[in-house]
Design a protein around this motif. Structure first.
Motif, short mmCIF file in Angstrom:
data_model
loop_
_atom_site.label_atom_id
_atom_site.label_comp_id
_atom_site.label_asym_id
_atom_site.label_seq_id
_atom_site.Cartn_x
_atom_site.Cartn_y
_atom_site.Cartn_z
N SER A 135 28.67 -48.99 4.22
CA SER A 135 27.61 -49.82 3.62
C SER A 135 26.91 -50.66 4.67
O SER A 135 25.68 -50.85 4.61
CB SER A 135 28.20 -50.70 2.52
N SER A 136 27.64 -51.18 5.65
CA SER A 136 27.00 -51.96 6.72
C SER A 136 26.07 -51.08 7.54
O SER A 136 24.96 -51.49 7.91
CB SER A 136 28.07 -52.57 7.63
N TYR A 137 26.52 -49.86 7.82
CA TYR A 137 25.67 -48.92 8.56
C TYR A 137 24.38 -48.65 7.80
O TYR A 137 23.27 -48.71 8.36
CB TYR A 137 26.42 -47.60 8.81
N LEU A 138 24.50 -48.37 6.50
CA LEU A 138 23.31 -48.03 5.73
C LEU A 138 22.40 -49.24 5.52
O LEU A 138 21.18 -49.10 5.43
CB LEU A 138 23.69 -47.42 4.38
N PHE A 139 22.99 -50.43 5.50
CA PHE A 139 22.20 -51.66 5.34
C PHE A 139 21.25 -51.83 6.52
O PHE A 139 20.06 -52.09 6.35
CB PHE A 139 23.14 -52.86 5.21
N LYS A 501 31.91 -40.53 2.37
CA LYS A 501 32.26 -39.60 3.44
C LYS A 501 31.01 -39.06 4.13
O LYS A 501 30.98 -38.90 5.36
CB LYS A 501 33.10 -38.45 2.88
N ASP A 502 29.96 -38.80 3.35
CA ASP A 502 28.70 -38.32 3.94
C ASP A 502 28.10 -39.37 4.86
O ASP A 502 27.58 -39.04 5.94
CB ASP A 502 27.70 -38.00 2.82
N VAL A 503 28.16 -40.63 4.44
CA VAL A 503 27.63 -41.71 5.28
C VAL A 503 28.44 -41.81 6.57
O VAL A 503 27.89 -41.92 7.67
CB VAL A 503 27.63 -43.06 4.53
N GLN A 508 29.60 -41.04 12.59
CA GLN A 508 30.27 -40.34 13.68
C GLN A 508 29.27 -39.72 14.66
O GLN A 508 29.52 -39.68 15.86
CB GLN A 508 31.18 -39.25 13.13
N ARG A 509 28.17 -39.23 14.13
CA ARG A 509 27.15 -38.61 14.98
C ARG A 509 26.32 -39.66 15.71
O ARG A 509 26.04 -39.54 16.90
CB ARG A 509 26.22 -37.72 14.15
N VAL A 510 25.95 -40.72 15.01
CA VAL A 510 25.07 -41.74 15.59
C VAL A 510 25.84 -42.64 16.56
O VAL A 510 25.34 -42.99 17.63
CB VAL A 510 24.41 -42.58 14.47
N ALA A 511 27.06 -43.02 16.16
CA ALA A 511 27.89 -43.92 16.99
C ALA A 511 29.04 -43.12 17.60
O ALA A 511 30.20 -43.51 17.55
CB ALA A 511 28.42 -45.07 16.13
N TYR A 512 28.69 -42.01 18.22
CA TYR A 512 29.70 -41.07 18.72
C TYR A 512 30.53 -41.63 19.87
O TYR A 512 31.66 -41.18 20.10
CB TYR A 512 29.02 -39.77 19.16
#
Length: 689
Positions: A135-139, A501-503, A508-512
């Motif tokens: 949720s923090s990531y999507l915010f 899980k999708d988020v 994982q891809r963005v903050a690899y």
């Protein structure tokens, strides 16, 4: 008994991030009790009273179950009222209730309206550290991409932003370097500015166990705390003396040539200049304490602590008593300097341990919920403003809307009279919360969401440990990220996440750099141990073993001189008058107490904020309750308690209850690098009631 199921998850309170297990009556969908497994890596089978008993909030009748829209807001926005009029249900004189589709429709309409009239930067997003990483990531993504506003911030602004700032400047990474269990491998420990038994009790258990066996603990604080009972060196220091003391420790190590020459030569830069600066600083010599009446003993004690720290494998632990000062970032840099000088970093039993506040404040920062960092601490396309700056923008009329997730802006932030003035100047506030907190009462739209015990999500604790939280009970409420997805879609966006899980897969891809190897399957597999980021093929329990995360791989010295002020200046000039207040937590409550006061077993232990007063100052306190006052505002009447645990002319109070108005006392004085408020020391006037 056949209806009971045991479910493993993670505690929803402090940054220790204890593993928990709940016995749940699946038929009643109710938590019966919470405990910790004996082999729990973080909990070690123990929980504090909040973790053990503070779950009543989940089933509280006060939970926000249905979205609310303020009547006065709809009166000012008749087009929105017309859009959703068939869905409005009378709640009371102030609020309507409605369904979530109507609430997000109204919010999206108003967000678009505000940005069209005032520009894309007229909206900001604040909060998120009490929700999951997903949720923090999507915010922050929603704010930066869907709304195209750079203004995102979270509660780290009022707690450990100076730790991130000071550590990143010196060693390139603003996070704890070691796992908690390295306490058992250390030879010496310093705790400074942390009331650990109250704020991080499961870490305190380890510190106390080791200290009892080896007598190897030094504790620095402005008042006597429980940790002092177990310390070899019991240091009570004046207000705002952190940087002074830390520079003195460095001075002794340099003056007595106790530093690690090989480590300094191989892995650091700038030591020669640092050494020269400190040796020429009149405030750095511990003898300076001989001129500070009542604290003369520190001149010798500081030397003894410095010697043990330098010559042994050592760890330093700190909390908000370091960071919530004018020189918080500089004090953190001074802590790092001690580790760099002595080689006490990058190995087991030696390191730096900032004791983070909320259960996911580390994760929320990792997700990029900061104005100057995108996810993974990368540079964002546009740097936004920090919360204190945003409050000024609200007052000036340039920020007109606030989105808020789980952050009680009008209670736990400083200068709340000013914040209230800023809030009145807004056209729109939307809050996602569990309860009608102080800021929720001031909002236009409030949406109730799932608690940590009702959803699946990743949380990152104070030692960088990722834990996949599992829902203990079922809930029909939305998760925070689901509300944001609804807003995005109604604003023309294309979010289509089917689950948390999708988020997380996107994280994982963005903050690899930190999370590429930490998928849900692996986190489920390691649910008791957890994984410490960075996680790739393996995780990383200890940071900086080979090099630091700076551009050149070196640790950097950068000297900051102590500036004489406040209590010390008054003592030196023989003019110690009035009272200096410091604030902190108590074991029974957490932060704004939104959750803990819903538990009778917790709230009855501490149902109001108590002011601690030195017994020697009793003559000035002629009533049972007093009001504290500064130029910025005043508290409500506070019950006083006399004690020998605080020094004369020093006061202590918690801030858990919004009705106390403790934070009305604090103005805009803050860390001069990162704008964290100076909560830990302010001179106050005492008014007997």
């Amino acid at each position: 008994m056949e209806n009971l199921e045991t479910i493993d998850s993670v505690c929803t309170y402090c940054g220790v991030g204890c593993d928990i297990a709940a016995n749940v009556d699946v038929k009643e969908n109710k938590i019966k009790n919470i405990f910790a497994h004996p082999d729990g890596v973080v909990s070690q089978g123990n929980l504090c009273i909040k973790g053990k008993y503070g779950y009543d909030f989940v089933s509280s009748p006060d939970r926000l179950k249905t979205p609310r829209i303020k009547k006065s807001f709809l009166d000012k926005n008749p087009q929105i009222k017309e859009l959703i009029k068939d869905k409005l249900v009378e709640f009371d004189d102030v609020w309507y209730e409605c369904d979530i589709d109507s609430a997000t429709t109204a919010a999206a309409f108003k967000i678009k309206d505000v940005q069209e009239r005032y520009g894309r930067k007229s909206i900001c997003s604040i909060g998120g550290a009490r929700t999951s990483c997903e949720s923090s990531y999507l915010f922050q993504k929603f704010t930066r991409h869907t709304l195209n506003s750079p203004h995102v911030d979270n509660c780290a602004r009022i707690c450990h932003s100076p730790s991130l700032s000071g550590m990143k400047k010196t060693i390139g990474e603003g996070a704890a370097t070691n796992p908690y269990n390295d306490i058992y491998n250390t030879e010496f420990m310093i705790v400074i500015g942390s009331n650990t038994t109250e704020a991080h009790p499961i870490i305190a258990n380890r510190l106390i166990d080791v200290s009892r066996e080896h007598d190897n603990l030094a504790v620095f604080d402005v008042r006597e705390i429980k940790m002092h009972r177990f310390a070899k060196y019991k240091a009570i220091i004046p207000h705002e003396a952190n940087l002074l003391v830390l520079n003195m420790l460095a001075y002794v190590i340099i003056d007595e040539e106790l530093y690690d020459e090989h480590f300094i030569e191989d892995r650091t830069a700038g030591f020669a200049e640092f050494k020269q600066s400190i040796l020429n600083d009149p405030y750095a010599n511990p003898d300076y304490f001989n001129s500070i009446e009542g604290y003369e003993y520190l001149s010798k004690m500081i030397r003894k602590v410095a010697r043990e720290y330098a010559l042994k494998k050592s760890m330093i632990f700190w909390g908000l008593g370091i960071t919530e000062h004018l020189d918080g970032s500089k004090a953190v840099m001074a802590i790092v300097h001690l580790a760099l000088m002595t080689g006490n970093i990058g190995k087991s039993g030696a390191g730096l341990m900032p004791l983070r506040g909320q259960n996911n404040v580390q994760g929320t920062c990792d997700m990029g919920m900061l104005p100057y960092f995108a996810p993974d601490y990368q540079e964002p396309k546009e740097i936004g403003l920090m919360t204190p700056q945003l409050v000024d923008e609200m007052i000036e009329g340039r920020v007109k809307a606030v989105l808020n997730i789980g952050e009680d802006l009008t209670h736990v932030h400083p200068n709340i009279n000013k914040v209230d003035k800023a809030i009145v100047n807004l056209e729109f506030i939307m809050v996602q919360e569990l309860f009608m907190t102080d800021v929720a009462q001031k909002a236009d739209i409030v949406i109730g969401v799932k608690s940590a015990y009702e959803k699946t999500g990743v949380y990152v604790n104070a030692m960088r440990r990722l834990h996949l939280s599992q829902p203990l009970v079922k809930s029909d409420l939305p998760d925070d990220w689901e509300v944001l997805q609804m807003l995005d879609n109604k604003l023309g966006g294309s979010y289509d996440y089917k689950s948390s899980k999708d988020v997380w897969s996107e994280v994982q891809r963005v903050a690899y750099r930190r999370f590429s190897g930490a998928d849900y399957h692996r986190l489920e597999k390691h649910c008791k141990r957890g994984l410490q980021w960075p996680v790739h093929t393996e995780d990383t329990p200890i940071l900086h073993q080979l090099d630091f995360r700076t551009d050149d791989g070196l640790g950097h010295f950068s000297y900051n001189q102590y500036q004489l002020r406040g209590m010390i200046e008054e003592i030196v000039s023989k003019n110690l008058t009035g009272y200096h207040l410091t604030t902190g937590r108590t074991l029974a409550h957490y932060n704004n107490a939104a959750q803990t006061k819903q538990s009778e077993r917790l709230n009855k232990r501490y149902d109001e904020d108590i002011l601690l007063v030195c017994e020697d100052d009793a003559a000035d306190f002629t009533s049972e309750r007093v009001i504290l006052k500064t130029e910025y505002g005043e508290t409500s009447p506070l019950t006083i308690k006399f004690t020998e645990k605080v020094k004369p002319k020093t006061l202590f109070c918690t801030f858990h209850h919004a009705s106390s108005k403790i934070n009305a006392l604090f103005g805009d004085k803050c860390d001069d690098i990162i704008m964290t408020a100076a909560f830990k020391s302010i001179k106050v006037e005492v008014i007997n009631c």
